[in-house]
Scaffold this motif. Structure first.
Motif, PDB file in Angstrom:
ATOM      1  N   ARG A  10       5.618  -0.252  -2.751  1.00 35.74           N
ATOM      2  CA  ARG A  10       5.093  -0.474  -1.397  1.00 35.74           C
ATOM      3  C   ARG A  10       4.132  -1.675  -1.384  1.00 35.74           C
ATOM      4  N   ALA A  12       1.431  -2.723  -2.914  1.00 34.45           N
ATOM      5  CA  ALA A  12       1.003  -3.401  -4.135  1.00 34.45           C
ATOM      6  C   ALA A  12       2.209  -3.781  -4.998  1.00 34.45           C
ATOM      7  N   ASP A  31      10.954   2.870  -7.443  1.00 39.41           N
ATOM      8  CA  ASP A  31      10.164   3.761  -6.576  1.00 39.41           C
ATOM      9  C   ASP A  31      10.947   5.046  -6.371  1.00 39.41           C
ATOM     10  N   ARG A  32      10.237   6.165  -6.375  1.00 42.61           N
ATOM     11  CA  ARG A  32      10.977   7.411  -6.151  1.00 42.61           C
ATOM     12  C   ARG A  32      11.387   7.559  -4.693  1.00 42.61           C
ATOM     13  N   SER A  33      10.770   6.798  -3.797  1.00 41.83           N
ATOM     14  CA  SER A  33      11.206   6.781  -2.398  1.00 41.83           C
ATOM     15  C   SER A  33      12.391   5.835  -2.252  1.00 41.83           C
ATOM     16  N   SER A  41      -0.214   7.075   6.206  1.00 46.66           N
ATOM     17  CA  SER A  41      -1.115   5.918   6.262  1.00 46.66           C
ATOM     18  C   SER A  41      -1.115   5.382   7.689  1.00 46.66           C
ATOM     19  N   THR A  42      -2.304   4.929   8.150  1.00 47.70           N
ATOM     20  CA  THR A  42      -2.364   4.464   9.540  1.00 47.70           C
ATOM     21  C   THR A  42      -2.244   2.943   9.703  1.00 47.70           C
ATOM     22  N   PHE A  44      -3.332  -0.318   9.714  1.00 43.99           N
ATOM     23  CA  PHE A  44      -3.969  -1.478  10.345  1.00 43.99           C
ATOM     24  C   PHE A  44      -4.211  -2.530   9.250  1.00 43.99           C
ATOM     25  N   ARG A 100       4.677   1.625   8.647  1.00 45.01           N
ATOM     26  CA  ARG A 100       4.954   1.445   7.222  1.00 45.01           C
ATOM     27  C   ARG A 100       6.458   1.411   6.963  1.00 45.01           C
ATOM     28  N   VAL A 124       9.514   7.738 -12.207  1.00 47.40           N
ATOM     29  CA  VAL A 124       9.057   7.572 -13.599  1.00 47.40           C
ATOM     30  C   VAL A 124       8.334   8.840 -14.053  1.00 47.40           C
ATOM     31  N   THR A 165       1.374   8.277 -11.436  1.00 47.64           N
ATOM     32  CA  THR A 165       1.911   8.845 -12.684  1.00 47.64           C
ATOM     33  C   THR A 165       1.474   7.991 -13.868  1.00 47.64           C
ATOM     34  N   ASP A 287      -3.714   1.352  -4.699  1.00 44.85           N
ATOM     35  CA  ASP A 287      -4.466   2.617  -4.710  1.00 44.85           C
ATOM     36  C   ASP A 287      -4.460   3.300  -6.073  1.00 44.85           C
ATOM     37  N   ILE A 300      -4.467  -1.580   2.564  1.00 45.50           N
ATOM     38  CA  ILE A 300      -3.276  -2.427   2.468  1.00 45.50           C
ATOM     39  C   ILE A 300      -3.706  -3.857   2.129  1.00 45.50           C
TER      40      ILE A 300
HETATM   41  C1  LIG Z   1      -4.513   8.673   6.375  1.00 43.97           C
HETATM   42  C2  LIG Z   1      -4.544   7.279   5.816  1.00 43.97           C
HETATM   43  C3  LIG Z   1      -4.743   6.221   6.666  1.00 43.97           C
HETATM   44  C4  LIG Z   1      -4.786   4.919   6.158  1.00 43.97           C
HETATM   45  N1  LIG Z   1      -4.962   3.884   7.028  1.00 43.97           N
HETATM   46  C5  LIG Z   1      -4.994   2.624   6.572  1.00 43.97           C
HETATM   47  C6  LIG Z   1      -5.126   1.520   7.467  1.00 43.97           C
HETATM   48  O1  LIG Z   1      -5.194   1.668   8.697  1.00 43.97           O
HETATM   49  N2  LIG Z   1      -5.149   0.275   6.921  1.00 43.97           N
HETATM   50  C7  LIG Z   1      -5.080   0.071   5.584  1.00 43.97           C
HETATM   51  O2  LIG Z   1      -5.140  -1.079   5.151  1.00 43.97           O
HETATM   52  N3  LIG Z   1      -4.940   1.084   4.719  1.00 43.97           N
HETATM   53  C8  LIG Z   1      -4.886   2.342   5.173  1.00 43.97           C
HETATM   54  N4  LIG Z   1      -4.725   3.381   4.299  1.00 43.97           N
HETATM   55  C9  LIG Z   1      -4.644   3.085   2.863  1.00 43.97           C
HETATM   56  C10 LIG Z   1      -3.250   2.584   2.489  1.00 43.97           C
HETATM   57  O3  LIG Z   1      -2.288   3.511   2.905  1.00 43.97           O
HETATM   58  C11 LIG Z   1      -3.171   2.368   0.975  1.00 43.97           C
HETATM   59  O4  LIG Z   1      -4.288   1.637   0.538  1.00 43.97           O
HETATM   60  C12 LIG Z   1      -1.896   1.632   0.582  1.00 43.97           C
HETATM   61  O5  LIG Z   1      -0.761   2.356   0.954  1.00 43.97           O
HETATM   62  C13 LIG Z   1      -1.882   1.388  -0.917  1.00 43.97           C
HETATM   63  O6  LIG Z   1      -0.635   0.830  -1.287  1.00 43.97           O
HETATM   64  P1  LIG Z   1      -0.026   1.108  -2.718  1.00 43.97           P
HETATM   65  O7  LIG Z   1       1.200   0.261  -2.805  1.00 43.97           O
HETATM   66  O8  LIG Z   1      -1.067   0.964  -3.746  1.00 43.97           O
HETATM   67  O9  LIG Z   1       0.345   2.652  -2.752  1.00 43.97           O
HETATM   68  P2  LIG Z   1       1.335   3.495  -1.846  1.00 43.97           P
HETATM   69  O10 LIG Z   1       1.515   2.887  -0.514  1.00 43.97           O
HETATM   70  O11 LIG Z   1       0.828   4.895  -1.928  1.00 43.97           O
HETATM   71  O12 LIG Z   1       2.743   3.395  -2.615  1.00 43.97           O
HETATM   72  C14 LIG Z   1       2.931   3.991  -3.852  1.00 43.97           C
HETATM   73  C15 LIG Z   1       4.434   4.128  -4.119  1.00 43.97           C
HETATM   74  O13 LIG Z   1       4.595   4.591  -5.450  1.00 43.97           O
HETATM   75  C16 LIG Z   1       5.686   5.481  -5.493  1.00 43.97           C
HETATM   76  N5  LIG Z   1       5.535   6.352  -6.656  1.00 43.97           N
HETATM   77  C17 LIG Z   1       4.526   7.221  -6.907  1.00 43.97           C
HETATM   78  N6  LIG Z   1       4.750   7.826  -8.092  1.00 43.97           N
HETATM   79  C18 LIG Z   1       5.913   7.348  -8.586  1.00 43.97           C
HETATM   80  C19 LIG Z   1       6.665   7.615  -9.757  1.00 43.97           C
HETATM   81  N7  LIG Z   1       6.256   8.489 -10.680  1.00 43.97           N
HETATM   82  N8  LIG Z   1       7.829   6.955  -9.941  1.00 43.97           N
HETATM   83  C20 LIG Z   1       8.269   6.056  -9.028  1.00 43.97           C
HETATM   84  N9  LIG Z   1       7.595   5.773  -7.896  1.00 43.97           N
HETATM   85  C21 LIG Z   1       6.421   6.404  -7.677  1.00 43.97           C
HETATM   86  C22 LIG Z   1       5.576   6.246  -4.169  1.00 43.97           C
HETATM   87  O14 LIG Z   1       6.862   6.782  -3.841  1.00 43.97           O
HETATM   88  C23 LIG Z   1       5.112   5.148  -3.205  1.00 43.97           C
HETATM   89  O15 LIG Z   1       6.207   4.563  -2.549  1.00 43.97           O
HETATM   90  C24 LIG Z   1      -4.655   4.688   4.773  1.00 43.97           C
HETATM   91  C25 LIG Z   1      -4.456   5.763   3.915  1.00 43.97           C
HETATM   92  C26 LIG Z   1      -4.402   7.046   4.431  1.00 43.97           C
HETATM   93  C27 LIG Z   1      -4.154   8.176   3.493  1.00 43.97           C
END
Ligand SMILES: Cc1cc2nc3c(=O)[nH]c(=O)nc-3n(C[C@H](O)[C@H](O)[C@H](O)COP(=O)(O)OP(=O)(O)OC[C@H]3O[C@@H](n4cnc5c(N)ncnc54)[C@H](O)[C@@H]3O)c2cc1C
Length: 413
Positions: A10, A12, A31-33, A41-42, A44, A100, A124, A165, A287, A300
């Motif tokens: 996603r 990152a 990605d498992r999705s 996630s909201t 913005f 998203r 993974v 993980t 994250d 994000i």
């Molecule tokens: C309620 C809520 C509201 C939010 N609102 C905002 C906002 O308005 N603006 C903002 O900037 N941020 C917001 N955030 C934060 C934002 O969602 C995260 O910071 C952002 O999604 C981080 O991206 P990421 O790629 O690190 O992780 P994620 O988006 O969580 O993606 C992680 C990916 O890893 C995959 N994965 C996990 N484990 C495995 C595995 N073992 N094997 C394979 N794949 C795996 C998952 O399927 C997922 O697709 C919000 C968060 C929440 C919870």
């Protein structure tokens, strides 16, 4: 043998895979999705994040999806009103809150088009190590299948979110942990057309609302965790009641004209944290390594910003310019130093109660058009928080609005 395997595709993971593939490295992102798909996630995005999309050639693609522009923010905190917008940042005069489903699919496509191999629906489960304990690959399964598969690489990155993980498997310790204050309920409504609102009252409750795709408004309420049970007992009515209390005219419009198109999504926020994000052959980004309350809308944006830094450092190592683990350690040091102020701000104001320092600064800011623009420019990433909150700047602010001498606080303590 890949140069880098990225777990998570996603905000990152996919940009990291894209940037490395564009440098000619052999990258696998899993990605498992599957995509497009939603996640809790909201969504913005601040200008600093949009500016990364712009520099990677993905912003026009996002805008072409019809995501509505946001050009004014109505921000209020315990009676202090701060409405306005940031000065242009990297030429950006508007921001967006894309679904998203849309944003993440654009990022995954970007990785694929750059030449990264993308495997969707692959989870993974284990890391592979060499005799020295260095991470050299992953094992996992296509979702729904029994047979494990393994992939080898020179480096593995966990971009797998809060329940990472990879972080679990390398036993990455948490640090700078701050307990989460709130829970959220949010959903998507049609039939209402509002500006951006982000308003917190004196009862430790907050509403957030902003326009997104398909003519919908994302509407959210946040409250302290100790009210969760009571809220959940009648979530629908309590959701409306908080709008009624904080901004009665919006509450009325929501009741009269708003049609909730999706279910209400609840979440007790996980604690704010950083996690050790580098080790022999591995790193964490997004994250997985650094998470904070969504109050300041930086999740994000920070994922996009710091993944670019990690991509540069990995490239230096993969290109043989310097030892890869040393280069990656600099990414972590940069992330922690650069985000020190915004992390402190986020974890403080997400308590839904202002400290005397933030109360003074916000109250004074609300009386100056110039400093209101600076405030939004700081949130958007156009100026660093250290600059906005610098004592000499605060002196200027207090002088400009003739702030009472006994209320002029220049630092948090
Ligand atoms: C309620 C809520 C509201 C939010 N609102 C905002 C906002 O308005 N603006 C903002 O900037 N941020 C917001 N955030 C934060 C934002 O969602 C995260 O910071 C952002 O999604 C981080 O991206 P990421 O790629 O690190 O992780 P994620 O988006 O969580 O993606 C992680 C990916 O890893 C995959 N994965 C996990 N484990 C495995 C595995 N073992 N094997 C394979 N794949 C795996 C998952 O399927 C997922 O697709 C919000 C968060 C929440 C919870």
């Amino acid at each position: 043998m890949y140069d880098v395997i990225v777990v998570g595709a996603r905000c990152a993971g996919s940009p990291l895979a894209m940037l490395l593939a564009r440098q000619g490295h052999r990258v696998l992102v899993v990605d498992r999705s599957t995509f497009p798909s939603d996640t809790i996630s909201t969504h913005f995005i601040q200008q600093a994040g949009l500016s990364r999309l712009k520099s990677w050639g993905l912003l026009d693609r996002l805008i072409a999806t019809g995501v509505p522009p946001i050009r004014r923010m109505n921000f209020a905190y315990t009676g202090i009103e701060l409405s306005g917008f940031a000065d242009p940042i990297d030429g950006l005069t508007e921001v967006y809150a894309p679904r998203r489903t849309v944003l993440d699919a654009i990022l995954v496509d970007g990785a694929r088009e750059a030449g990264a191999e993308v495997i969707e629906g692959f989870a993974v489960e284990e890391l592979i190590h060499d005799d020295n304990g260095r991470v050299t690959g992953v094992r996992g399964k296509v979702v729904g299948e029994e047979q494990q598969k393994e992939f080898r690489s020179r480096f593995v990155v966990g971009a797998d979110g809060r329940n990472s993980t990879v972080a679990e498997l390398v036993k990455a310790d948490f640090y700078d942990v701050v307990p989460a204050a709130c829970f959220v309920y949010y959903s998507y409504f049609s039939g209402i057309e509002w500006e951006f609102h982000h308003q917190t009252d004196f009862n430790h409750q907050q509403i957030g609302a902003w326009p997104t795709h398909d003519g919908q408004m994302l509407c959210a309420v946040m409250r302290r965790k100790d009210r969760f049970r009571e809220f959940r007992a009648n979530a629908e009515e309590n959701f409306h009641a908080i709008y009624d209390e904080i901004v009665p005219e919006l509450g009325q419009d929501l009741r009269d004209n708003g049609k909730r198109d999706e279910q209400l999504r609840p979440m007790l926020y996980p604690d704010n944290y950083r996690r050790r994000s580098n080790g022999p052959g591995w790193a964490l980004v997004g994250d997985a390594g650094y998470h904070k309350d969504p109050f300041t809308g930086l999740g994000i944006t920070d994922a996009l910003k710091y993944t670019e830094v990690l991509a540069d450092k990995l490239h230096q190592g993969l290109a043989g310019e310097r030892p890869i683990d040393d280069a990656v350690a600099e990414y972590v040091a940069h992330r922690d130093e650069d985000s020190r102020g915004s992390y402190a701000l986020t974890t403080s104001i997400s308590e839904l109660e202002l400290t005397p320092f933030f109360d003074s600064v916000f109250r004074a800011t609300s009386r100056s058009e110039h400093f209101k623009s600076r405030f939004f420019t700081m949130l958007g990433g156009g100026i660093h928080g250290d600059e906005f909150f610098a004592p000499d700047q605060l002196e200027k602010l207090y002088d400009e609005v003739d702030f009472p001498a006994d209320k002029r606080l220049l630092s948090p303590s």
